[in-house]
Design a protein around this motif. Structure first.
Motif, mmCIF file in Angstrom:
data_model
loop_
_atom_site.group_PDB
_atom_site.id
_atom_site.type_symbol
_atom_site.label_atom_id
_atom_site.label_comp_id
_atom_site.label_asym_id
_atom_site.label_seq_id
_atom_site.Cartn_x
_atom_site.Cartn_y
_atom_site.Cartn_z
ATOM 1 N N GLY A 76 0.534 -1.282 0.131
ATOM 2 C CA GLY A 76 -0.001 0.103 -0.161
ATOM 3 C C GLY A 76 0.578 1.259 0.019
ATOM 4 N N THR A 77 2.276 1.188 -0.076
ATOM 5 C CA THR A 77 3.121 2.439 0.033
ATOM 6 C C THR A 77 2.806 3.257 -1.388
ATOM 7 N N LYS A 78 2.348 4.275 -1.434
ATOM 8 C CA LYS A 78 2.200 5.087 -2.455
ATOM 9 C C LYS A 78 3.114 6.396 -2.549
ATOM 10 N N GLY A 79 3.934 6.575 -1.703
ATOM 11 C CA GLY A 79 4.851 7.624 -1.539
ATOM 12 C C GLY A 79 6.040 7.507 -0.420
ATOM 13 N N LEU A 80 7.008 7.985 -0.754
ATOM 14 C CA LEU A 80 8.151 8.121 0.271
ATOM 15 C C LEU A 80 8.665 9.554 0.517
ATOM 16 N N VAL A 81 9.148 9.715 1.735
ATOM 17 C CA VAL A 81 9.737 11.097 2.214
ATOM 18 C C VAL A 81 11.139 10.634 2.824
ATOM 19 N N PHE A 82 12.131 11.588 2.410
ATOM 20 C CA PHE A 82 13.384 11.359 2.812
ATOM 21 C C PHE A 82 13.483 12.752 3.527
ATOM 22 N N VAL A 83 14.212 12.684 4.966
ATOM 23 C CA VAL A 83 14.622 13.761 5.410
ATOM 24 C C VAL A 83 16.002 13.522 5.865
ATOM 25 N N LEU A 84 16.754 14.562 5.874
ATOM 26 C CA LEU A 84 18.061 14.505 6.640
ATOM 27 C C LEU A 84 18.124 15.796 7.383
ATOM 28 N N GLU A 85 18.381 15.300 8.835
ATOM 29 C CA GLU A 85 18.404 16.220 10.083
ATOM 30 C C GLU A 85 19.821 16.088 10.688
ATOM 31 N N ASP A 86 20.212 17.366 11.145
ATOM 32 C CA ASP A 86 21.375 17.459 11.858
ATOM 33 C C ASP A 86 21.018 17.579 13.694
ATOM 34 N N LEU A 87 20.998 16.634 14.213
ATOM 35 C CA LEU A 87 20.653 16.540 15.755
ATOM 36 C C LEU A 87 21.367 17.486 16.516
ATOM 37 N N ASP A 88 22.604 17.981 16.162
ATOM 38 C CA ASP A 88 23.450 18.815 16.894
ATOM 39 C C ASP A 88 23.563 20.300 16.468
#
Length: 189
Positions: A76-88
């Motif tokens: 049922g996956t119709k879309g993907l979201v990629f996130v790159l986050e700087d935790l610091d």
């Protein structure tokens, strides 16, 4: 060290102990919570290891996205979201470098795939109004930064032209997250 980095070094030293609470990570947003996991890996670095220079940002590398591999996506996956986050990042909340949405791709992405030139990807501008892959780039002298790469499988296709900004992403994805995965890399300047 690049001359601009040398100028920023005292600022990094001054802010060395200023880091956001990891609880403020996008991964901990209730709207994105799911018990279903995607195994997210990269042949370029292992979880907790140093992100190679070519995948890093200005003065370190060339902002080339690393190859990413993931386990089977939920039915049922119709879309993907990629996130790159700087935790610091030295602020109240972790810094978001990149947010992109795209149609489901089984298995992963090759190195350098996340570009605004590729029509498969729709990028949401970050706080600096840049809509592309922006690799790890810690403030010089600030110490080690942890960069979390996220992947969210959705039961719908998200149109980022209808999302007001990065702060609106959790509410836009609420109720649509089927599974998620993370991979963390580090970088020090």
């Amino acid at each position: 060290m690049h001359p601009v980095e040398a100028l920023l070094l005292p600022v990094g030293w001054l802010l060395r102990n200023r880091r956001p609470d990891e609880a403020a990570s996008i991964a901990n947003t209730p709207e994105l919570a799911t018990g279903n996991r995607i195994a997210l890996t990269s042949p370029a670095f292992g979880d907790g290891q140093v992100v190679p220079a070519k995948h890093c940002g200005q003065f370190i590398g060339d902002d080339i996205s690393p190859a990413l591999m993931w386990s089977a996506l939920p039915e049922g996956t119709k879309g993907l979201v990629f996130v790159l986050e700087d935790l610091d990042s030295p602020g109240a909340v972790p810094g978001i470098h990149t947010i992109a949405t795209f149609a489901p791709i089984e298995g992963g992405l090759p190195e350098g795939a996340l570009t605004p030139d590729d029509p498969r990807f729709q990028f949401l501008p970050n706080r600096r109004r840049q809509a592309k892959y922006l690799g790890p780039r810690p403030l010089p002298g600030h110490g080690t930064h942890h960069y979390r790469f996220h992947l969210y499988a959705l039961d719908t296709d998200i149109d980022f032209t209808k999302v007001a900004g990065m702060q609106a992403v959790p509410s836009a994805l609420a109720g649509h997250v089927l599974a998620s995965g993370t991979l963390t890399g580090t970088r020090t300047t």
